[in-house]
Design a protein around this motif. Sequence first.
Motif, PDB file in Angstrom:
ATOM      1  N   PRO A  40       7.141  18.849   9.558  1.00 21.54           N
ATOM      2  CA  PRO A  40       7.577  20.247   9.702  1.00 21.54           C
ATOM      3  C   PRO A  40       9.007  20.372  10.242  1.00 21.54           C
ATOM      4  O   PRO A  40       9.762  21.244   9.816  1.00 21.54           O
ATOM      5  N   ARG A  41       9.382  19.480  11.154  1.00 17.86           N
ATOM      6  CA  ARG A  41      10.751  19.522  11.677  1.00 17.86           C
ATOM      7  C   ARG A  41      11.746  19.135  10.592  1.00 17.86           C
ATOM      8  O   ARG A  41      12.804  19.757  10.448  1.00 17.86           O
ATOM      9  N   ALA A  42      11.403  18.135   9.790  1.00 20.18           N
ATOM     10  CA  ALA A  42      12.284  17.739   8.687  1.00 20.18           C
ATOM     11  C   ALA A  42      12.449  18.888   7.694  1.00 20.18           C
ATOM     12  O   ALA A  42      13.551  19.144   7.195  1.00 20.18           O
ATOM     13  N   ALA A  43      11.360  19.595   7.412  1.00 19.96           N
ATOM     14  CA  ALA A  43      11.437  20.749   6.515  1.00 19.96           C
ATOM     15  C   ALA A  43      12.300  21.854   7.115  1.00 19.96           C
ATOM     16  O   ALA A  43      13.081  22.506   6.406  1.00 19.96           O
ATOM     17  N   CYS A  44      12.192  22.046   8.407  1.00 21.29           N
ATOM     18  CA  CYS A  44      13.011  23.042   9.103  1.00 21.29           C
ATOM     19  C   CYS A  44      14.491  22.686   8.973  1.00 21.29           C
ATOM     20  O   CYS A  44      15.329  23.549   8.703  1.00 21.29           O
ATOM     21  N   PHE A  45      14.821  21.406   9.154  1.00 22.52           N
ATOM     22  CA  PHE A  45      16.210  20.970   9.007  1.00 22.52           C
ATOM     23  C   PHE A  45      16.694  21.201   7.575  1.00 22.52           C
ATOM     24  O   PHE A  45      17.793  21.688   7.352  1.00 22.52           O
ATOM     25  N   THR A  54      26.136  19.932  13.257  1.00 26.25           N
ATOM     26  CA  THR A  54      26.281  18.499  12.993  1.00 26.25           C
ATOM     27  C   THR A  54      25.318  17.978  11.935  1.00 26.25           C
ATOM     28  O   THR A  54      25.244  16.785  11.701  1.00 26.25           O
ATOM     29  N   LEU A  55      24.602  18.849  11.263  1.00 24.78           N
ATOM     30  CA  LEU A  55      23.605  18.433  10.275  1.00 24.78           C
ATOM     31  C   LEU A  55      24.084  18.791   8.872  1.00 24.78           C
ATOM     32  O   LEU A  55      24.394  19.948   8.592  1.00 24.78           O
ATOM     33  N   LEU A  56      24.139  17.793   8.002  1.00 23.48           N
ATOM     34  CA  LEU A  56      24.541  18.039   6.624  1.00 23.48           C
ATOM     35  C   LEU A  56      23.437  18.790   5.876  1.00 23.48           C
ATOM     36  O   LEU A  56      22.250  18.538   6.080  1.00 23.48           O
ATOM     37  N   ALA A  57      23.843  19.687   5.015  1.00 21.03           N
ATOM     38  CA  ALA A  57      22.873  20.387   4.171  1.00 21.03           C
ATOM     39  C   ALA A  57      22.245  19.371   3.222  1.00 21.03           C
ATOM     40  O   ALA A  57      22.921  18.454   2.740  1.00 21.03           O
ATOM     41  N   HIS A  60      16.298  17.493  -0.082  1.00 20.77           N
ATOM     42  CA  HIS A  60      15.027  16.774   0.034  1.00 20.77           C
ATOM     43  C   HIS A  60      15.034  15.971   1.330  1.00 20.77           C
ATOM     44  O   HIS A  60      16.091  15.715   1.908  1.00 20.77           O
ATOM     45  N   PHE A  61      13.842  15.535   1.740  1.00 18.91           N
ATOM     46  CA  PHE A  61      13.761  14.651   2.906  1.00 18.91           C
ATOM     47  C   PHE A  61      12.623  13.662   2.730  1.00 18.91           C
ATOM     48  O   PHE A  61      11.692  13.889   1.964  1.00 18.91           O
ATOM     49  N   VAL A  62      12.747  12.543   3.442  1.00 19.12           N
ATOM     50  CA  VAL A  62      11.707  11.522   3.527  1.00 19.12           C
ATOM     51  C   VAL A  62      11.596  11.146   4.997  1.00 19.12           C
ATOM     52  O   VAL A  62      12.614  10.946   5.670  1.00 19.12           O
ATOM     53  N   THR A  63      10.369  11.077   5.505  1.00 22.83           N
ATOM     54  CA  THR A  63      10.152  10.687   6.898  1.00 22.83           C
ATOM     55  C   THR A  63       9.606   9.262   6.938  1.00 22.83           C
ATOM     56  O   THR A  63       8.701   8.921   6.172  1.00 22.83           O
TER      57      THR A  63
END
Length: 98
Positions: A40-45, A54-57, A60-63
């Motif tokens: 959920p935090r990765a999806a929020c980011f 400091t976070l690039l747009a 997709h994400f992989v945990t």
Amino acid sequence: MEIDAMFFLQNAEGKTMALHIEMKRDREPLSIGQAEAYRPRAACFRDQRRVRKTLLAHDHFVTVLFCGLGTDIPLVERYFDRVILHDTARNVFPGYPN
């Protein structure tokens, strides 16, 4: 909550994927709720629900969880896209720390 490492990969189409990495030592437990909160935090980011300078747009994400002895794998593997044991990493990556 912090993330131990985050890497960004971009393909030829300009789509960006964030790799969210959590590292645990042998017998180091995840804190209560830590595994459950990872995706959920990765999806929020990814969805940029809050401005983070400091976070690039990314699209997709992989945990990924790196862990060792004493980790309750059946418990944590449902909360991460990939769980990699330290012994497995050592077998494929010379110099992986002990």
